[in-house]
Motif scaffolding. Structure first.
Motif, PDB file in Angstrom:
ATOM      1  N   THR A 140      -9.957   7.235  11.606  1.00 51.83           N
ATOM      2  CA  THR A 140     -10.751   7.698  10.462  1.00 51.83           C
ATOM      3  C   THR A 140     -10.961   9.205  10.600  1.00 51.83           C
TER       4      THR A 140
ATOM      5  N   LYS B 176     -13.985  12.739   6.319  1.00 49.42           N
ATOM      6  CA  LYS B 176     -15.444  12.634   6.289  1.00 49.42           C
ATOM      7  C   LYS B 176     -15.923  12.213   4.907  1.00 49.42           C
ATOM      8  N   THR B 177     -15.006  12.252   3.936  1.00 45.69           N
ATOM      9  CA  THR B 177     -15.341  11.893   2.557  1.00 45.69           C
ATOM     10  C   THR B 177     -14.388  10.817   2.056  1.00 45.69           C
ATOM     11  N   CYS B 178     -14.812  10.092   1.042  1.00 43.01           N
ATOM     12  CA  CYS B 178     -13.969   9.074   0.418  1.00 43.01           C
ATOM     13  C   CYS B 178     -13.136   9.725  -0.680  1.00 43.01           C
TER      14      CYS B 178
ATOM     15  N   LYS C 277     -10.113   3.796  -4.147  1.00 44.95           N
ATOM     16  CA  LYS C 277     -10.556   2.411  -4.327  1.00 44.95           C
ATOM     17  C   LYS C 277     -11.023   2.141  -5.749  1.00 44.95           C
TER      18      LYS C 277
ATOM     19  N   GLN D 269      -8.653   0.548  -1.425  1.00 45.55           N
ATOM     20  CA  GLN D 269      -9.396   1.391  -0.504  1.00 45.55           C
ATOM     21  C   GLN D 269      -8.522   1.688   0.721  1.00 45.55           C
TER      22      GLN D 269
ATOM     23  N   CYS E 160     -10.908   4.456   5.418  1.00 41.17           N
ATOM     24  CA  CYS E 160     -11.932   5.097   4.596  1.00 41.17           C
ATOM     25  C   CYS E 160     -13.231   5.224   5.404  1.00 41.17           C
ATOM     26  N   PRO E 161     -13.874   6.384   5.356  1.00 42.70           N
ATOM     27  CA  PRO E 161     -15.127   6.547   6.101  1.00 42.70           C
ATOM     28  C   PRO E 161     -16.271   5.679   5.584  1.00 42.70           C
ATOM     29  N   LEU E 162     -16.096   5.083   4.398  1.00 44.37           N
ATOM     30  CA  LEU E 162     -17.142   4.230   3.864  1.00 44.37           C
ATOM     31  C   LEU E 162     -17.023   2.794   4.345  1.00 44.37           C
ATOM     32  N   LYS E 163     -15.928   2.489   5.031  1.00 45.26           N
ATOM     33  CA  LYS E 163     -15.792   1.131   5.559  1.00 45.26           C
ATOM     34  C   LYS E 163     -16.806   0.895   6.668  1.00 45.26           C
TER      35      LYS E 163
END
Length: 236
Positions: free
Chosen positions: A212, A215-217, A221, A228, A232-235
């Motif tokens: 990863t 730092k941003t998405c 997705k 996605q 992805c850092p949001l995972k």
């Protein structure tokens, strides 16, 4: 002016950069840079990509444009050529790829010029200014973080540098360009520091594969037909 080889053309086409005129032209880089039609262009991109809003459409577009910037680096490092055409000679067109409508780049072939690796500082500076201009044009029309857009570009650079730094045929030239992109000096007037160096965070491209890094998405997705990113850092 130079003549692209069949191998170069194939390489460009496989990365969404075409050497012919688009069947469905949308706008040129000059139109985007004018900033006067930003909202209309983002609405057009939203329609083509079927994005839910113009913020997602802007991120989607920057990923596609990021492929073009990566190919400029590849062509320069491997063939000592890069694209230095005028903004009105770079057209963005709608095309169907892998079953989805997308936006690809169509730079006029005459814009690819022969340039020695010794001119890497000039080439890098020209490319960074071009990218910054595109990013600021998008951000004038839609609220989106510059970090998101820059990371959309760097994702393609990461893979290409991984390949080229490990290729004995061009590793020396790749290392020259790679090192310069990490120097703060070439980012003067664009950023207070090398954004690319911050993205790498002290690691080599090969070390960052399958990790990863962002730092941003990138918001892929939210684009119909896309998923996605696996890293992805949001995972969770």
């Amino acid at each position: 002016m130079t003549t692209l080889t069949a191998n170069q053309i194939s390489q460009l086409h496989s990365n969404g950069v075409y050497t012919k005129s688009p069947e469905h032209p949308l706008f040129t880089l000059a139109t985007l840079m004018s900033k006067t039609n930003g909202e209309d262009l983002l609405t057009l991109l939203k329609t083509v990509s079927q994005s839910p809003n113009t913020t997602v459409a802007a991120s989607f577009f920057m990923r596609r444009y990021g492929m073009f910037t990566a190919m400029q680096l590849v062509q320069f490092i491997q063939y000592e050529e890069y694209w230095k055409g005028e903004p009105n000679e770079l057209t963005f067109g709608a095309v169907r790829e892998y079953g989805n409508m997308t936006v690809s780049t169509y730079p006029e072939a005459a814009g690819w010029i022969k340039t020695s690796i010794e001119a890497s500082s000039e080439v890098i500076r020209h490319l960074l200014i071009q990218i910054e201009t595109v990013i600021e044009s998008l951000r004038t029309a839609v609220p989106i973080s510059a970090n998101v857009l820059w990371e959309n570009v760097f994702g393609f650079w990461l893979w290409q540098f991984h390949v080229m730094l490990n290729d004995p045929i061009c590793s020396e030239e790749a290392r020259i360009v790679y090192k310069q992109l990490k120097e703060d000096g070439c980012w003067k007037g664009i950023s207070s520091h090398s954004r690319f160096s911050s993205y790498l965070n002290g690691s080599e491209p090969t070390e960052l594969l399958n990790t990863t890094v962002r730092k941003t998405c990138c918001l892929s997705k939210d684009v119909p037909g896309l998923i996605q990113c696996g890293f992805c850092p949001l995972k969770p």
